[in-house]
Design a protein around this motif. Structure first.
Motif, PDB file in Angstrom:
ATOM      1  N   PHE A   1       0.844  -1.200   0.000  1.00  0.00           N
ATOM      2  CA  PHE A   1       0.000   0.000   0.000  1.00  0.00           C
ATOM      3  C   PHE A   1       0.878   1.248   0.000  1.00  0.00           C
ATOM      4  N   GLY A   2       0.494   2.232  -0.805  1.00  0.00           N
ATOM      5  CA  GLY A   2       1.284   3.454  -0.898  1.00  0.00           C
ATOM      6  C   GLY A   2       0.948   4.487   0.146  1.00  0.00           C
ATOM      7  N   THR A   3      -0.307   4.479   0.644  1.00  0.00           N
ATOM      8  CA  THR A   3      -0.745   5.497   1.604  1.00  0.00           C
ATOM      9  C   THR A   3      -1.627   4.865   2.661  1.00  0.00           C
ATOM     10  N   THR A   4      -1.813   5.590   3.753  1.00  0.00           N
ATOM     11  CA  THR A   4      -2.728   5.100   4.785  1.00  0.00           C
ATOM     12  C   THR A   4      -4.150   5.015   4.250  1.00  0.00           C
ATOM     13  N   GLN A   5      -4.549   5.969   3.418  1.00  0.00           N
ATOM     14  CA  GLN A   5      -5.906   5.951   2.888  1.00  0.00           C
ATOM     15  C   GLN A   5      -6.148   4.702   2.045  1.00  0.00           C
ATOM     16  N   ALA A   6      -5.133   4.274   1.308  1.00  0.00           N
ATOM     17  CA  ALA A   6      -5.272   3.057   0.507  1.00  0.00           C
ATOM     18  C   ALA A   6      -5.545   1.845   1.397  1.00  0.00           C
ATOM     19  N   VAL A   7      -4.927   1.811   2.576  1.00  0.00           N
ATOM     20  CA  VAL A   7      -5.177   0.720   3.510  1.00  0.00           C
ATOM     21  C   VAL A   7      -6.631   0.735   3.959  1.00  0.00           C
ATOM     22  N   PHE A   8      -7.114   1.903   4.374  1.00  0.00           N
ATOM     23  CA  PHE A   8      -8.477   1.976   4.902  1.00  0.00           C
ATOM     24  C   PHE A   8      -9.513   1.760   3.809  1.00  0.00           C
ATOM     25  N   ASP A   9      -9.208   2.146   2.592  1.00  0.00           N
ATOM     26  CA  ASP A   9     -10.119   1.872   1.483  1.00  0.00           C
ATOM     27  C   ASP A   9     -10.317   0.375   1.293  1.00  0.00           C
ATOM     28  N   ALA A  10      -9.250  -0.394   1.528  1.00  0.00           N
ATOM     29  CA  ALA A  10      -9.322  -1.846   1.349  1.00  0.00           C
ATOM     30  C   ALA A  10     -10.095  -2.542   2.462  1.00  0.00           C
ATOM     31  N   LEU A  11     -10.379  -1.820   3.552  1.00  0.00           N
ATOM     32  CA  LEU A  11     -11.015  -2.433   4.726  1.00  0.00           C
ATOM     33  C   LEU A  11     -12.459  -1.993   4.915  1.00  0.00           C
ATOM     34  N   ALA A  12     -13.036  -1.398   3.904  1.00  0.00           N
ATOM     35  CA  ALA A  12     -14.361  -0.803   4.052  1.00  0.00           C
ATOM     36  C   ALA A  12     -15.451  -1.833   4.339  1.00  0.00           C
ATOM     37  N   ASP A  13     -15.247  -3.095   3.935  1.00  0.00           N
ATOM     38  CA  ASP A  13     -16.305  -4.101   4.124  1.00  0.00           C
ATOM     39  C   ASP A  13     -16.227  -4.805   5.475  1.00  0.00           C
ATOM     40  N   GLU A  14     -15.348  -4.342   6.353  1.00  0.00           N
ATOM     41  CA  GLU A  14     -15.219  -4.865   7.729  1.00  0.00           C
ATOM     42  C   GLU A  14     -14.688  -6.306   7.769  1.00  0.00           C
ATOM     43  N   GLN A  15     -14.113  -6.795   6.675  1.00  0.00           N
ATOM     44  CA  GLN A  15     -13.558  -8.144   6.641  1.00  0.00           C
ATOM     45  C   GLN A  15     -12.035  -8.085   6.642  1.00  0.00           C
ATOM     46  N   PRO A  16     -11.369  -8.970   7.384  1.00  0.00           N
ATOM     47  CA  PRO A  16      -9.900  -8.992   7.355  1.00  0.00           C
ATOM     48  C   PRO A  16      -9.399  -9.323   5.965  1.00  0.00           C
ATOM     49  N   LEU A  17      -8.268  -8.743   5.587  1.00  0.00           N
ATOM     50  CA  LEU A  17      -7.688  -9.039   4.282  1.00  0.00           C
ATOM     51  C   LEU A  17      -7.144 -10.463   4.229  1.00  0.00           C
ATOM     52  N   TRP A  18      -6.788 -11.009   5.359  1.00  0.00           N
ATOM     53  CA  TRP A  18      -6.390 -12.416   5.408  1.00  0.00           C
ATOM     54  C   TRP A  18      -6.561 -12.936   6.824  1.00  0.00           C
ATOM     55  N   THR A  19      -6.682 -14.254   6.919  1.00  0.00           N
ATOM     56  CA  THR A  19      -6.792 -14.961   8.194  1.00  0.00           C
ATOM     57  C   THR A  19      -5.797 -16.104   8.143  1.00  0.00           C
ATOM     58  N   SER A  20      -5.034 -16.282   9.208  1.00  0.00           N
ATOM     59  CA  SER A  20      -3.990 -17.303   9.145  1.00  0.00           C
ATOM     60  C   SER A  20      -3.676 -17.889  10.512  1.00  0.00           C
ATOM     61  N   CYS A  21      -3.450 -19.202  10.498  1.00  0.00           N
ATOM     62  CA  CYS A  21      -2.829 -19.909  11.620  1.00  0.00           C
ATOM     63  C   CYS A  21      -1.647 -20.665  11.020  1.00  0.00           C
ATOM     64  N   PRO A  22      -0.436 -20.113  11.110  1.00  0.00           N
ATOM     65  CA  PRO A  22       0.716 -20.686  10.394  1.00  0.00           C
ATOM     66  C   PRO A  22       1.055 -22.111  10.839  1.00  0.00           C
ATOM     67  N   ARG A  23       1.803 -22.774   9.974  1.00  0.00           N
ATOM     68  CA  ARG A  23       2.347 -24.103  10.279  1.00  0.00           C
ATOM     69  C   ARG A  23       3.841 -24.085  10.004  1.00  0.00           C
ATOM     70  N   ALA A  24       4.550 -25.010  10.641  1.00  0.00           N
ATOM     71  CA  ALA A  24       6.001 -25.029  10.500  1.00  0.00           C
ATOM     72  C   ALA A  24       6.500 -26.427  10.173  1.00  0.00           C
ATOM     73  N   GLY A  25       7.567 -26.465   9.376  1.00  0.00           N
ATOM     74  CA  GLY A  25       8.309 -27.680   9.110  1.00  0.00           C
ATOM     75  C   GLY A  25       9.782 -27.335   9.147  1.00  0.00           C
ATOM     76  N   THR A  26      10.603 -28.211   8.617  1.00  0.00           N
ATOM     77  CA  THR A  26      12.030 -27.902   8.519  1.00  0.00           C
ATOM     78  C   THR A  26      12.427 -27.877   7.054  1.00  0.00           C
ATOM     79  N   LEU A  27      13.360 -27.001   6.733  1.00  0.00           N
ATOM     80  CA  LEU A  27      13.889 -26.880   5.383  1.00  0.00           C
ATOM     81  C   LEU A  27      15.372 -26.582   5.507  1.00  0.00           C
ATOM     82  N   ALA A  28      16.187 -27.389   4.865  1.00  0.00           N
ATOM     83  CA  ALA A  28      17.646 -27.270   4.963  1.00  0.00           C
ATOM     84  C   ALA A  28      18.093 -27.282   6.425  1.00  0.00           C
TER      85      ALA A  28
END
Length: 559
Positions: A218-245
């Motif tokens: 996002f380039g500006t704060t207003q751009a962030v708030f414009d994306a949140l107008a529908d009251e829904q999170p932009l993403w939802t996550s519960c991460p998982r972990a493994g091993t790599l190298a």
């Protein structure tokens, strides 16, 4: 879901989560650099969670945050739920207690709280009551949900926490850390914070890093708030972990290894190595192993996945033995203890079926009965390198069953054949019925889309086959897809829906290119329809473009 008896690791119940809230205070930077900035602070080195990490202010939700009297002391949007109001109040309280930032307005005239108000309120006394006593209303209506994180299942302290955003009051307030939980408040552009983290100068935990990566778009704060107008999170996550190298590696749902970690370690234990293996099989379940052929490339990704389904009590079915690579086939044969009962090829392309006959010969050389090579014969439209004739032709919906006794209990592994033309005319997928797993061959890949190459490939058939697979997943409760290239995919029906939407969106771009350049060549159309793909991939993309063109023309009147 896979049978619990087939899981590799004993179940361990993750720690219960605690409700919390975090707020990203934003402002637009001045000067030549510009862009938005976010307020961050360093946690105490003795903190019980993420010690020494740079974070956004926040903490646990208190009972008073949800109290009716506290709600009544806050301004709210008409679309703001009670839960979101409680979370916003908690975030406002925490930003004051930790950094002395007061997101509140004077009820009389709407002025933001100023230094005098901040000085008059004790950070260690009930917060909302003090604000009300000074005629201040909590500005919960200016706090929006950006994302929702649930702490990884493997950690000893877990939180269920929305990441909220609010604008920093423009005048009269400066962050002052409490010097107990938080230190060194700093305004930083997301890209700069990420660069400093990469350089080892600005330690952050995984959710903070991923949030800044998204925020940097996002380039500006207003751009962030414009994306949140529908009251829904932009993403939802519960991460998982493994091993790599040899190192711990964490992933979000949108990352390609996530589904594999969910299949192998549903409770979140960090016990699965994600390194691609060509020298030894990778167990995914007790009855499913994957061995990746040593043929990585642009078209094959890390290599072609061969799978073994079964166990020592039932024998094994080998799916897609891959190229005729002696070491790969020997490793596959040894992983099955030499007891391969059937060899199934999902289709006849050169990285899938040539290993079938040599693998069968290995079994015969060891004194075993030759396992039949099963599949569909290549169609007349197939290229010469894809010529394939199975020992027996499989029928749509046919069942291939392994049965045996394990620890005095009967055990079966049943593969249902599903004819899925599109990538190739003789392509089929396989459903492991008892464990609701879909082996997708090249029809569905992880990390890329398959090429549909006419005349053997057909886009109309491909899309119809996606619908057929979606129906199978719905009927059998399939959550995981095991592709011929890439890691296991989770959220099977969602993955299929996204793949179909991607194909139809691409087709819309192809149609737009055809309309804009009615006399154009395939080379002209691919430049327009695949402008988001590197030019070096256009010769490959042109094959699928032709398949889209054929489907578009077939759908037109008289086509």
């Amino acid at each position: 879901m896979p049978r619990t008896t087939q899981q590799l690791h004993p179940h361990r119940e993750p720690v219960a989560t605690r409700p919390a809230a975090t707020v990203l205070l934003l402002r637009d930077a001045t000067g030549d650099a510009g862009g938005l900035e976010v307020l961050m602070t360093r946690r105490s080195a003795t903190a019980s969670f993420a010690p020494g990490a740079y974070v956004f202010p926040g903490g646990g939700i208190d009972a008073l945050d949800a109290a009716p009297t506290t709600h009544a002391a806050a301004d709210r949007r008409p679309t703001q739920s009670d839960l979101h109001l409680t979370q916003a109040i908690a975030a406002i309280r925490e930003s004051f207690e930790e950094l002395g930032i007061l997101l509140a307005r004077h009820a009389a005239d709407g002025r933001w709280a100023d230094a005098a108000d901040i000085a008059a309120i004790d950070r260690h006394q009930p917060f909302a009551q003090q604000c009300s006593a000074r005629g201040l209303r909590l500005a919960a209506d200016s706090v929006f949900v950006l994302a929702h994180w649930t702490t990884d299942r493997d950690l000893p302290r877990r939180f269920d926490v929305p990441f909220l955003v609010a604008r920093m009051p423009e005048e009269g307030q400066e962050p002052v850390a409490d010097e107990a939980e938080q230190f060194e408040p700093v305004w930083v552009r997301p890209a700069d914070a990420l660069a400093r983290h990469e350089a080892g100068q600005f330690f952050m935990i995984f959710p903070t890093v991923r949030t800044l990566q998204r925020l940097a778009q996002f380039g500006t704060t207003q751009a962030v708030f414009d994306a949140l107008a529908d009251e829904q999170p932009l993403w939802t996550s519960c991460p998982r972990a493994g091993t790599l190298a040899g190192k711990e590696a964490r992933y979000m749902e949108s990352d390609t290894p996530y589904g594999e970690l969910a299949l192998v370690c549903p409770d979140g234990q960090i016990v699965h190595a994600l390194d691609w293996q060509t020298a030894q099989p990778v167990p995914l379940l007790r009855n499913v192993q994957r061995l990746t052929a040593p043929n990585p490339g642009v078209m094959t990704g890390p290599g072609t996945n061969s799978y073994l389904v079964g166990d020592p009590a039932t024998g094994f079915i080998a799916i897609d033995p891959g190229p005729a690579d002696p070491e790969h086939l020997d490793t596959l044969w040894r992983a099955a203890g030499g007891d391969i009962r059937m060899i199934v090829c999902t289709h006849s392309h050169a990285d899938h079926s040539p290993g079938a006959a040599p693998l069968q010969a290995l079994c015969v050389q060891a004194g075993k009965a030759p396992p039949p090579i099963l599949g569909l014969p290549s169609a007349p439209t197939a290229r010469a390198a894809s010529a394939f004739t199975p020992d027996r032709v499989l029928q749509n919906n046919e069942l291939l069953t392994l049965a045996g006794q394990a620890a005095e209990c009967p055990v079966t592994h049943t593969l249902q054949v599903i004819h899925t033309p599109g990538h190739a005319a003789n392509h089929l997928c396989l459903l492991l019925v008892e464990d609701a797993l879909l082996f997708s061959g090249d029809h569905i890949l992880n990390g890329s889309t398959t090429v549909v190459d006419p005349p053997d490939g057909n886009m109309a058939d491909y899309l119809d086959s996606l619908d057929r697979l979606d129906a199978v997943c719905a009927q059998h409760g399939v959550e995981f897809i095991l592709p011929a290239h890439g890691y296991v995919l989770g959220q099977a029906r969602s993955a299929i829906a996204k793949l179909k939407a991607h194909r139809l969106a691409r087709e819309a771009k192809v149609m737009a290119a055809m309309q804009a350049l009615p006399e154009g060549t395939m080379e002209d159309w691919v430049r327009h329809a695949y402008d988001d793909v590197p030019p070096r991939m256009w010769p490959v993309a042109q094959r699928s473009l032709l398949a889209h063109v054929e489907r578009i023309r077939s759908l037109q009147p008289g086509g």
